[in-house]
Write a protein that holds these residues in place. Sequence first.
Motif, PDB file in Angstrom:
ATOM      1  N   GLY A   7      14.835   2.309   7.846  1.00  0.00           N
ATOM      2  CA  GLY A   7      16.037   0.483   6.888  1.00  0.00           C
ATOM      3  C   GLY A   7      16.991   1.936   5.556  1.00  0.00           C
ATOM      4  O   GLY A   7      15.704   2.144   5.304  1.00  0.00           O
ATOM      5  N   MET A   8      18.099   1.170   5.276  1.00  0.00           N
ATOM      6  CA  MET A   8      18.953   2.189   4.674  1.00  0.00           C
ATOM      7  C   MET A   8      19.311   1.397   3.592  1.00  0.00           C
ATOM      8  O   MET A   8      19.629   0.437   4.254  1.00  0.00           O
ATOM      9  CB  MET A   8      19.064   3.400   4.731  1.00  0.00           C
ATOM     10  N   ASP A  46      13.199 -10.068  10.140  1.00  0.00           N
ATOM     11  CA  ASP A  46      13.011 -10.687   8.444  1.00  0.00           C
ATOM     12  C   ASP A  46      13.009  -9.233   8.142  1.00  0.00           C
ATOM     13  O   ASP A  46      12.685  -8.791   6.708  1.00  0.00           O
ATOM     14  CB  ASP A  46      11.523 -11.785   7.652  1.00  0.00           C
ATOM     15  N   SER A  47      11.491  -8.519   8.433  1.00  0.00           N
ATOM     16  CA  SER A  47      11.527  -7.363   7.434  1.00  0.00           C
ATOM     17  C   SER A  47      12.399  -6.264   6.968  1.00  0.00           C
ATOM     18  O   SER A  47      12.791  -5.912   6.617  1.00  0.00           O
ATOM     19  CB  SER A  47      10.026  -6.555   8.146  1.00  0.00           C
ATOM     20  N   LEU A  48      12.763  -6.376   8.461  1.00  0.00           N
ATOM     21  CA  LEU A  48      14.327  -5.857   8.392  1.00  0.00           C
ATOM     22  C   LEU A  48      15.207  -5.596   7.168  1.00  0.00           C
ATOM     23  O   LEU A  48      15.757  -4.642   7.103  1.00  0.00           O
ATOM     24  CB  LEU A  48      14.615  -4.936  10.044  1.00  0.00           C
ATOM     25  N   VAL A  49      15.502  -6.728   7.627  1.00  0.00           N
ATOM     26  CA  VAL A  49      16.601  -7.124   6.274  1.00  0.00           C
ATOM     27  C   VAL A  49      16.547  -7.557   4.751  1.00  0.00           C
ATOM     28  O   VAL A  49      17.161  -6.545   4.450  1.00  0.00           O
ATOM     29  CB  VAL A  49      16.697  -9.014   6.603  1.00  0.00           C
ATOM     30  N   ASP A  64       5.686  -2.187  -0.445  1.00  0.00           N
ATOM     31  CA  ASP A  64       4.621  -3.229  -1.556  1.00  0.00           C
ATOM     32  C   ASP A  64       5.257  -4.416  -2.348  1.00  0.00           C
ATOM     33  O   ASP A  64       4.830  -5.506  -2.050  1.00  0.00           O
ATOM     34  CB  ASP A  64       5.016  -2.059  -2.516  1.00  0.00           C
ATOM     35  N   LYS A  65       7.124  -4.792  -2.532  1.00  0.00           N
ATOM     36  CA  LYS A  65       7.478  -5.780  -2.895  1.00  0.00           C
ATOM     37  C   LYS A  65       7.277  -6.998  -2.061  1.00  0.00           C
ATOM     38  O   LYS A  65       6.812  -7.456  -2.102  1.00  0.00           O
ATOM     39  CB  LYS A  65       8.564  -5.223  -3.342  1.00  0.00           C
ATOM     40  N   ALA A  66       7.555  -6.389  -0.594  1.00  0.00           N
ATOM     41  CA  ALA A  66       7.733  -7.851   0.435  1.00  0.00           C
ATOM     42  C   ALA A  66       6.378  -8.132   0.764  1.00  0.00           C
ATOM     43  O   ALA A  66       6.591  -9.322   0.820  1.00  0.00           O
ATOM     44  CB  ALA A  66       8.244  -7.054   1.926  1.00  0.00           C
ATOM     45  N   ALA A  67       5.533  -7.419   0.323  1.00  0.00           N
ATOM     46  CA  ALA A  67       4.120  -8.073   0.810  1.00  0.00           C
ATOM     47  C   ALA A  67       3.721  -8.293  -0.179  1.00  0.00           C
ATOM     48  O   ALA A  67       2.927  -9.353  -0.077  1.00  0.00           O
ATOM     49  CB  ALA A  67       3.275  -6.671   0.818  1.00  0.00           C
TER      50      ALA A  67
END
Length: 505
Positions: free
Chosen positions: A472-473, A490-493, A502-505
């Motif tokens: 993912g870029m 969701d994680s790819l978006v 780390d922010k997603a978590a």
Amino acid sequence: MTEQTQTPALRLDGIVKTFPGVRALDGVSFEVRAGEVHALLGENGAGKSTLMKVLAGMHQPNEGRIFIEEREVTMESPLHAKAQGVVLIHQELSLAEELTVAENVYLGELPRKRWGFVDWTTLNAKTNEILKRLNCNFDATTRVSDLSIAKKQMVEIARALTVDAKAVVFDEPTASLTDAEKVVLFDVIRDLRARGVGIVYISHRMDEIFTLSDRLSVLRDGNYRGTLVTAETDEDEVTRLMIGRSLSYERNHEHVELGEVALEVRGLSCGSLYHDVSFEVRRGEVVGFYGLVGAGRTEIAETLFGLRTPSAGTILLEGEEVRIDSPVDAIAQGISLVPESRKEQGLVLGMSCRDNITLPQIGDLTTGPFVSNGAEVAIYDMYRDRLDIRSPSWRQAVGNLSGGNQQKIVIGKWLAMKPRVLIVDEPTRGIDVGAKGEIHNLIRELAKSGYAVIVISSEMPEVLHVADRVIGMYQGEIIRTFDAGEVTEDSLVQAISGIRADKAA
């Protein structure tokens, strides 16, 4: 939005069109109502563009009749069709590059003063009004050759707004547009619909079809297959009508045995385009790059192929550092690139299938001043069979093939060079759903046979379907790298929006 009337804005009745050896349209009937967006679907070669070119006066039908608001007409030429209120916005750009935007928008109908002189003030003022409506950031006096592909497409669209149109045909209008430009285009289409204009919308993008259209009609092999109310159908039913079967792009859960690292990139940067990019691709693996327009994906591919010079970083092939200053260097090192725009960058449309496939290695097939015809045909035959290229003959001009077969020609051209790394940028852009499945299967088969493959795509289902790992870029950086089994939509978006793990978590 105005209420749709039951009166057709245009109607085609029993249209037959033949070319030497081909019956492109076989008694097709089609209508679009005033104030309606009517999608026209079908595989490449189904007859969609041919039908619309008949409507726009570019082809004369062998049989059949055309009606505008129930008045029978004969479309003698595109200008005559436009005078009747029918405008075709081409899939292929048809602009005069050395003329200004205004001259292109009003080509053939420039406003005149006394004695026949062009009224430049009126011309530029009228054009700037249209450009403002399209939110364009260039003006009427700009030379078309100075514009990007996306901006040239907006000039094509501007042509439709110069007349009191009864019907406007959009043929794959978003193929070159950014997301922001698509929003403007959709607003223009809705505005035209609200003013009672009949819209014919041709696209392979199902999300656009279901967002915009009121009804949709399907062609298959030059025959009319049926009309559906968009709100009462779904993608699966439409696909079955188009190709006679269902297609499912399931997530790639295939277990693959990976070989040695074929390509490794360490700390690669290229000015402001991307920076500190590191990744690797193994033999037998498909690595997908996903991100928004401008994220740097294509620019990385162009650097690996020698079209751009990196400002920092290292490229290694099978563990050895290499320097790539040009496409000649890349090809010699075993890197091949199937480019984003096959027609402008990957093919010579007027040349034959055989000559396109053998073009990069023509020097190796030459003895003195002569090219070995037998060797060329043998190479073409090999990749025709291997890739299932459908063409009447190797002599067929590539420009006459469907989009899917053109893409196979480009892939075959580079496979014939026996690369170590194959990069495929937007593998199914402008290709129908049936051919998409073929290209996806081909990419997976190439990986299984030992190729290291990089796939760059703007379509999330495509990346998730073909890739073993997804990168993912965001704004020139690699934000996250996912294994196929762990990635979610969701994680790819989140990744392509700049949100790190780390922010997603």
